[in-house]
Scaffold this motif. Structure first.
Motif, mmCIF file in Angstrom:
data_model
loop_
_atom_site.group_PDB
_atom_site.id
_atom_site.type_symbol
_atom_site.label_atom_id
_atom_site.label_comp_id
_atom_site.label_asym_id
_atom_site.label_seq_id
_atom_site.Cartn_x
_atom_site.Cartn_y
_atom_site.Cartn_z
ATOM 1 N N LYS A 1 -28.251 42.879 24.566
ATOM 2 C CA LYS A 1 -29.707 42.934 24.465
ATOM 3 C C LYS A 1 -30.331 42.524 25.799
ATOM 4 O O LYS A 1 -29.808 41.647 26.486
ATOM 5 C CB LYS A 1 -30.154 41.991 23.347
ATOM 6 C CG LYS A 1 -31.574 42.140 22.931
ATOM 7 C CD LYS A 1 -31.841 41.351 21.657
ATOM 8 C CE LYS A 1 -33.233 41.641 21.175
ATOM 9 N NZ LYS A 1 -33.546 40.973 19.928
ATOM 10 N N TYR B 1 -27.683 34.568 26.679
ATOM 11 C CA TYR B 1 -26.962 34.847 25.434
ATOM 12 C C TYR B 1 -27.212 36.292 24.985
ATOM 13 O O TYR B 1 -26.297 36.990 24.555
ATOM 14 C CB TYR B 1 -27.401 33.859 24.349
ATOM 15 C CG TYR B 1 -26.760 34.113 23.009
ATOM 16 C CD1 TYR B 1 -25.513 33.572 22.704
ATOM 17 C CD2 TYR B 1 -27.388 34.900 22.048
ATOM 18 C CE1 TYR B 1 -24.914 33.806 21.477
ATOM 19 C CE2 TYR B 1 -26.788 35.143 20.828
ATOM 20 C CZ TYR B 1 -25.556 34.589 20.543
ATOM 21 O OH TYR B 1 -24.968 34.834 19.322
ATOM 22 N N ASP B 2 -28.466 36.722 25.099
ATOM 23 C CA ASP B 2 -28.799 38.109 24.735
ATOM 24 C C ASP B 2 -27.922 39.101 25.492
ATOM 25 O O ASP B 2 -27.517 40.124 24.936
ATOM 26 C CB ASP B 2 -30.278 38.413 25.016
ATOM 27 C CG ASP B 2 -31.201 37.955 23.900
ATOM 28 O OD1 ASP B 2 -30.715 37.511 22.846
ATOM 29 O OD2 ASP B 2 -32.441 38.048 24.099
ATOM 30 N N VAL C 1 -21.795 44.536 22.872
ATOM 31 C CA VAL C 1 -21.584 43.204 22.319
ATOM 32 C C VAL C 1 -20.252 42.714 22.886
ATOM 33 O O VAL C 1 -19.235 43.392 22.786
ATOM 34 C CB VAL C 1 -21.566 43.224 20.776
ATOM 35 C CG1 VAL C 1 -21.242 41.838 20.229
ATOM 36 C CG2 VAL C 1 -22.909 43.713 20.237
ATOM 37 N N THR D 1 -24.878 38.778 26.263
ATOM 38 C CA THR D 1 -23.569 38.864 25.609
ATOM 39 C C THR D 1 -23.657 39.598 24.270
ATOM 40 O O THR D 1 -22.638 39.940 23.683
ATOM 41 C CB THR D 1 -22.929 37.471 25.407
ATOM 42 O OG1 THR D 1 -23.679 36.711 24.476
ATOM 43 C CG2 THR D 1 -22.797 36.742 26.743
ATOM 44 N N GLU D 2 -24.876 39.835 23.817
ATOM 45 C CA GLU D 2 -25.113 40.585 22.579
ATOM 46 C C GLU D 2 -25.562 42.020 22.859
ATOM 47 O O GLU D 2 -25.950 42.748 21.937
ATOM 48 C CB GLU D 2 -26.180 39.873 21.737
ATOM 49 C CG GLU D 2 -25.713 38.563 21.151
ATOM 50 C CD GLU D 2 -24.696 38.745 20.032
ATOM 51 O OE1 GLU D 2 -24.910 39.615 19.165
ATOM 52 O OE2 GLU D 2 -23.674 38.033 20.038
ATOM 53 N N ARG E 1 -17.886 37.054 26.501
ATOM 54 C CA ARG E 1 -18.920 36.092 26.135
ATOM 55 C C ARG E 1 -18.860 34.894 27.081
ATOM 56 O O ARG E 1 -18.261 33.871 26.779
ATOM 57 C CB ARG E 1 -18.746 35.637 24.686
ATOM 58 C CG ARG E 1 -18.954 36.750 23.687
ATOM 59 C CD ARG E 1 -18.999 36.217 22.284
ATOM 60 N NE ARG E 1 -20.337 35.764 21.950
ATOM 61 C CZ ARG E 1 -21.320 36.558 21.563
ATOM 62 N NH1 ARG E 1 -21.141 37.848 21.462
ATOM 63 N NH2 ARG E 1 -22.497 36.062 21.278
ATOM 64 N N HIS F 1 -22.200 31.097 20.459
ATOM 65 C CA HIS F 1 -22.744 31.737 19.258
ATOM 66 C C HIS F 1 -23.909 30.883 18.782
ATOM 67 O O HIS F 1 -23.743 29.671 18.570
ATOM 68 C CB HIS F 1 -21.676 31.873 18.168
ATOM 69 C CG HIS F 1 -20.577 32.819 18.562
ATOM 70 N ND1 HIS F 1 -20.687 34.180 18.406
ATOM 71 C CD2 HIS F 1 -19.368 32.589 19.137
ATOM 72 C CE1 HIS F 1 -19.583 34.759 18.859
ATOM 73 N NE2 HIS F 1 -18.768 33.813 19.316
#
Length: 192
Positions: free
Chosen positions: A156, A150-151, A16, A153-154, A56, A91
Motif C-alpha cells: 500500500k 508498514y503500509d 504483500v 510491506t502490505e 517485511r 504486524h
C-alpha cells in the motif's frame, strides 16, 4: 552502499511482503545499506520493497524530525525525542486514538506531498535486528512513520488514502515518476 530507490509503478511496491527468518542472507549488510540509503535520500523511513526486496522489513528514524524542528513545531508531537529502529516481520495489532492529518511524502513517489489522515497510535508485534520479539505501542510522528513504512510491506502507498478525484489529478505526475522524468538528488530504479 547506497541503493537505488524503487519508483512508483514498480510491481514490488504493490506486493504483500513475506516474513523472514534469522538466517536471511546478509541481513546485517542489508540493514547497513538501508540506513545509508535512507539518510542519503533525506528520508525518515525506508521499507524493503523500496529497495526491491519483497520482505517485511523497514527502518525508521523519527529522531531527525525532532532534531530539525522549527520553533513553531516544538512540543507539537508527544513522542519526543523519537526513535531510531529496525522493524522485522512487523504486524499491526491495533490502532488507537483520533485520526490526524499530516503532510506526507515518500521516497518512491518523489516531489508529491499530500495531507494524509492516520490514527495517533499504533501497536505492533515485530522482531528487532537480533530477532528479539517486541509488542510495542507508538504514538505521534513515530506512529505515523511506522504506519507509512508498514503500509509498504502490505503493498500500500500513501496516495491510496487520497480521494479518487485528488488521485486522478495527480496521475500525470505519477506517470512522470514511473517513466523517470524527474530530476532527483538520489538514485531511482524504474519499472521495466
Amino acid at each position: 552502499m547506497i541503493l537505488p530507490i524503487v519508483a512508483y509503478g514498480a510491481p514490488v511496491l504493490r506486493k504483500v511482503c513475506a516474513d523472514i527468518t534469522p538466517d536471511f542472507p546478509n541481513l546485517n549488510k542489508l540493514l547497513e545499506d538501508m540506513w545509508e540509503t535512507m539518510y542519503a535520500s533525506n528520508g525518515v523511513g525506508l521499507a524493503a520493497p523500496q529497495i526491491n526486496k519483497g520482505i517485511r522489513l523497514f527502518v525508521i528514524d523519527s529522531q531527525q524530525i525532532f532534531e530539525n524542528q522549527d520553533e513553531e513545531d516544538k512540543g507539537k508531537y508527544p513522542d519526543k525525542p523519537g526513535v531510531k529502529r529496525v522493524f522485522i516481520n512487523a504486524h499491526i495489532k491495533e490502532f488507537d486514538g483520533d485520526d490526524w492529518s499530516y503532510n506526507e511524502g515518500c521516497l518512491s513517489i518523489p516531489k508529491i506531498r499530500e495531507d494524509i489522515m492516520r490514527p495517533e497510535e499504533v501497536v505492533l508485534d515485530y522482531v528487532d535486528e537480533n530477532f528479539q520479539p517486541h509488542t510495542e505501542r507508538f504514538v505521534g510522528i513515530t506512529a505515523r512513520i511506522i504506519q507509512h513504512e508498514y503500509d509498504h510491506t502490505e503493498g500500500k502507498l500513501f496516495i491510496d488514502y487520497l480521494k479518487p478525484l485528488r488521485k486522478k489529478m495527480l496521475q500525470g505526475k505519477l506517470n512522470d515518476i514511473s517513466k523517470g522524468k524527474l530530476k532527483l538528488d538520489y538514485k531511482m530504479m524504474y519499472a521495466k
